[in-house]
Design a protein around this motif. Structure first.
Motif, mmCIF file in Angstrom:
data_model
loop_
_atom_site.group_PDB
_atom_site.id
_atom_site.type_symbol
_atom_site.label_atom_id
_atom_site.label_comp_id
_atom_site.label_asym_id
_atom_site.label_seq_id
_atom_site.Cartn_x
_atom_site.Cartn_y
_atom_site.Cartn_z
ATOM 1 N N ASP A 68 -10.611 8.975 7.799
ATOM 2 C CA ASP A 68 -10.872 8.909 6.946
ATOM 3 C C ASP A 68 -9.659 8.412 5.740
ATOM 4 O OD1 ASP A 68 -12.338 10.550 6.810
ATOM 5 O OD2 ASP A 68 -11.351 12.835 6.232
ATOM 6 N N ILE A 69 -8.331 7.926 7.002
ATOM 7 C CA ILE A 69 -7.184 7.224 5.987
ATOM 8 C C ILE A 69 -7.380 5.816 6.720
ATOM 9 C CG2 ILE A 69 -5.253 7.648 7.859
ATOM 10 C CD1 ILE A 69 -3.953 8.151 5.402
ATOM 11 N N ARG A 70 -6.857 4.750 5.681
ATOM 12 C CA ARG A 70 -6.154 2.709 6.305
ATOM 13 C C ARG A 70 -5.331 3.074 6.286
ATOM 14 N NH1 ARG A 70 -8.218 -1.814 3.039
ATOM 15 N NH2 ARG A 70 -8.670 -0.241 1.529
ATOM 16 N N PHE A 71 -4.533 2.260 7.298
ATOM 17 C CA PHE A 71 -3.278 1.329 7.200
ATOM 18 C C PHE A 71 -3.750 0.170 6.585
ATOM 19 C CE2 PHE A 71 -2.837 6.305 8.995
ATOM 20 C CZ PHE A 71 -1.695 6.733 8.904
ATOM 21 N N ILE A 72 -2.523 -1.087 6.378
ATOM 22 C CA ILE A 72 -2.786 -1.443 6.490
ATOM 23 C C ILE A 72 -1.308 -2.560 6.951
ATOM 24 C CG2 ILE A 72 -2.242 -3.969 5.147
ATOM 25 C CD1 ILE A 72 -4.881 -2.796 3.546
ATOM 26 N N ASN A 73 -0.967 -2.972 8.060
ATOM 27 C CA ASN A 73 0.314 -3.236 8.889
ATOM 28 C C ASN A 73 0.981 -4.821 7.957
ATOM 29 O OD1 ASN A 73 2.459 -4.508 9.753
ATOM 30 N ND2 ASN A 73 1.530 -4.535 12.015
ATOM 31 N N GLY B 5 5.116 -2.675 13.935
ATOM 32 C CA GLY B 5 3.976 -3.051 12.539
ATOM 33 C C GLY B 5 3.007 -1.526 13.808
ATOM 34 N N ASP B 6 2.364 -2.813 14.574
ATOM 35 C CA ASP B 6 1.398 -2.166 14.939
ATOM 36 C C ASP B 6 1.169 -0.777 15.838
ATOM 37 O OD1 ASP B 6 -0.499 -4.182 14.045
ATOM 38 O OD2 ASP B 6 -0.573 -5.595 16.252
ATOM 39 N N GLN B 7 2.367 -0.757 16.466
ATOM 40 C CA GLN B 7 3.362 0.462 16.966
ATOM 41 C C GLN B 7 3.488 1.294 16.081
ATOM 42 O OE1 GLN B 7 3.252 0.298 20.844
ATOM 43 N NE2 GLN B 7 3.589 2.638 20.258
ATOM 44 N N TYR B 8 4.374 1.425 15.466
ATOM 45 C CA TYR B 8 4.225 2.373 14.528
ATOM 46 C C TYR B 8 2.501 3.065 13.777
ATOM 47 C CZ TYR B 8 9.318 1.254 13.176
ATOM 48 O OH TYR B 8 10.252 1.001 12.662
ATOM 49 N N ILE B 9 1.733 2.385 13.359
ATOM 50 C CA ILE B 9 0.500 2.911 12.989
ATOM 51 C C ILE B 9 0.171 3.641 14.887
ATOM 52 C CG2 ILE B 9 -1.952 1.733 12.426
ATOM 53 C CD1 ILE B 9 -0.461 -0.638 11.013
ATOM 54 N N SER B 10 -0.122 3.280 15.539
ATOM 55 C CA SER B 10 0.009 3.641 16.371
ATOM 56 C C SER B 10 0.671 5.202 16.986
ATOM 57 C CB SER B 10 -0.539 3.128 18.203
ATOM 58 O OG SER B 10 -0.554 3.314 19.027
ATOM 59 N N PHE C 154 0.918 1.634 3.350
ATOM 60 C CA PHE C 154 1.241 0.314 3.957
ATOM 61 C C PHE C 154 2.229 0.378 4.642
ATOM 62 C CE2 PHE C 154 -0.525 -0.831 -0.222
ATOM 63 C CZ PHE C 154 -1.590 -1.557 0.278
ATOM 64 N N VAL C 155 2.289 -0.300 5.886
ATOM 65 C CA VAL C 155 3.508 -0.385 6.872
ATOM 66 C C VAL C 155 4.162 -1.174 7.161
ATOM 67 C CG1 VAL C 155 4.500 0.452 9.346
ATOM 68 C CG2 VAL C 155 1.906 1.869 8.248
ATOM 69 N N THR C 156 5.519 -1.423 6.698
ATOM 70 C CA THR C 156 6.364 -2.279 6.572
ATOM 71 C C THR C 156 7.226 -1.865 8.155
ATOM 72 O OG1 THR C 156 8.451 -1.553 5.559
ATOM 73 C CG2 THR C 156 6.475 -2.398 4.839
ATOM 74 N N SER C 157 7.843 -3.824 8.382
ATOM 75 C CA SER C 157 8.620 -3.465 10.131
ATOM 76 C C SER C 157 10.027 -4.571 10.390
ATOM 77 C CB SER C 157 7.972 -3.259 10.794
ATOM 78 O OG SER C 157 6.756 -4.658 10.570
ATOM 79 N N GLN C 158 10.606 -4.743 11.021
ATOM 80 C CA GLN C 158 10.769 -5.872 10.836
ATOM 81 C C GLN C 158 11.269 -6.085 12.367
ATOM 82 O OE1 GLN C 158 15.006 -4.966 9.786
ATOM 83 N NE2 GLN C 158 14.869 -2.869 9.889
ATOM 84 N N ALA C 159 11.675 -7.509 12.775
ATOM 85 C CA ALA C 159 11.076 -8.039 14.217
ATOM 86 C C ALA C 159 12.691 -7.110 15.264
ATOM 87 C CB ALA C 159 10.960 -8.992 14.400
ATOM 88 N N ASP C 160 12.109 -6.249 16.308
ATOM 89 C CA ASP C 160 13.320 -6.066 17.447
ATOM 90 C C ASP C 160 13.508 -7.375 18.412
ATOM 91 O OD1 ASP C 160 11.662 -5.177 18.441
ATOM 92 O OD2 ASP C 160 11.758 -3.431 17.713
ATOM 93 N N HIS C 161 13.015 -6.715 19.983
ATOM 94 C CA HIS C 161 12.634 -7.636 20.465
ATOM 95 C C HIS C 161 11.005 -7.984 21.139
ATOM 96 C CE1 HIS C 161 11.784 -3.279 23.045
ATOM 97 N NE2 HIS C 161 10.837 -4.051 23.512
ATOM 98 N N ARG C 162 10.375 -7.527 19.476
ATOM 99 C CA ARG C 162 8.895 -7.788 19.666
ATOM 100 C C ARG C 162 8.811 -8.470 18.283
ATOM 101 N NH1 ARG C 162 7.247 -1.894 19.648
ATOM 102 N NH2 ARG C 162 9.300 -1.521 18.449
ATOM 103 N N SER C 163 7.737 -8.499 18.120
ATOM 104 C CA SER C 163 7.618 -8.989 16.666
ATOM 105 C C SER C 163 7.349 -8.223 15.304
ATOM 106 C CB SER C 163 6.530 -10.416 17.401
ATOM 107 O OG SER C 163 4.840 -9.706 16.956
ATOM 108 N N ALA C 164 7.934 -8.512 13.894
ATOM 109 C CA ALA C 164 7.456 -8.228 13.484
ATOM 110 C C ALA C 164 6.014 -6.643 12.999
ATOM 111 C CB ALA C 164 8.162 -8.118 11.821
ATOM 112 N N VAL C 165 5.316 -7.759 13.456
ATOM 113 C CA VAL C 165 4.121 -7.648 13.368
ATOM 114 C C VAL C 165 3.298 -6.543 14.446
ATOM 115 C CG1 VAL C 165 1.574 -7.997 13.809
ATOM 116 C CG2 VAL C 165 2.648 -10.205 12.099
#
Length: 269
Positions: free
Chosen positions: A244-249, A226-231, A212-223
């Motif tokens: 094998d592994i699954r990530f959820i934003n 989070g997508d960038q972290y997962i990428s 599970f990936v949590t994030s907060q907004a900067d100049h981008r939305s929090a979503v």
């Protein structure tokens, strides 16, 4: 409504998983920051085990060595070893980690020793931590043992090796939690790619692990954050690991106790 759904979904997944880490739901996750030039050597998760928390210096007992006083904790741990370059002043490293430990929320310092008051560095390295890389002069070692507001134990040992490198061992020990806790396998800063990769490479059966990936907004939305972290995390994994592994934003729509800009691993089985 969607926020409540995600929060409930996260809690349900965590509480139905194999409990390895347990974080109090009323407190955000804590961590000891990384010294600016520290390089990770290894990070090992240990699940469902007994851990001795040292509360006094180490001494010879019979044919072996052990701390004069310990408390035994049932739970899980992440044991991480860092290396800091030989040109870094020992006083700077010691001061950094002393302050970092004291800055933990609700910290209770259970034991602290410096230099020869800790006992034998060889015994700490080879008998207690079982890691020869920690061995150095008795006069240059420091050990801290603390408990934070979440009742997690922190055992931090540092010393300078004969070769000159400063070695720092950080053990976070998490006692088995109650049903009111959020059950977490491991948790890291979402941008700490080396430690995340190390954890996943040493974990069994990635097909049962969810991140599970949590994030907060900067100049981008929090979503989008989070997508960038997962990428970024997936870019550093092998094709097999990515399969094998699954990530959820979760972005900023999960339980606030999970914290922000974190990756939280659970085992879904």
């Amino acid at each position: 409504m969607f926020r409540n759904f995600v929060t409930a979904f996260t809690a349900a997944c965590c509480l139905s998983s194999t409990v390895v880490f347990a974080a109090e739901s009323s407190n955000p996750p804590q961590e000891i920051p990384l010294y600016r030039s520290a390089q990770i050597v290894k990070s090992t998760p240990v699940e469902n085990a007994s851990f001795e928390i040292p509360l006094a210096k180490i001494y010879r007992s019979g044919r072996g060595w052990e701390p004069e006083k310990v408390t035994v904790v049932e739970g899980s741990s992440v044991q991480t070893l860092y290396k800091i370059g030989r040109n870094v002043p020992m006083e700077s490293v010691e001061s950094f980690y002393d302050q970092a430990i004291r800055n933990l929320d609700g910290v209770e310092l259970l034991f602290e020793c410096h230099s020869r008051s800790c006992g034998s560095s060889n015994a700490w390295a080879n008998n207690f931590f079982n890691d020869y890389l920690l061995y150095g002069a008795d006069s240059s070692q420091t050990l801290w043992v603390a408990k934070d507001a979440q009742q997690h134990y922190w055992v931090v040992y540092l010393n300078r090796r004969g070769a000159g490198d400063v070695m720092v061992r950080i053990d976070e020990v998490i006692p088995k939690g109650s049903d009111q806790n959020i059950a977490i396998l491991a948790q890291f800063n979402a941008s700490d790619i080396p430690r995340i990769r190390r954890f996943l490479s040493e974990s069994n059966d990635l097909t049962t692990i969810i991140g599970f990936v949590t994030s907060q907004a900067d100049h981008r939305s929090a979503v989008n954050v989070g997508d960038q972290y997962i990428s970024d995390i997936q870019f550093g994994l092998s094709p097999e690991e990515n399969q094998d592994i699954r990530f959820i934003n979760l972005a900023n729509m999960g339980d606030p106790a999970l914290g922000a800009d974190r990756v939280i691993f659970i085992r879904n089985q």
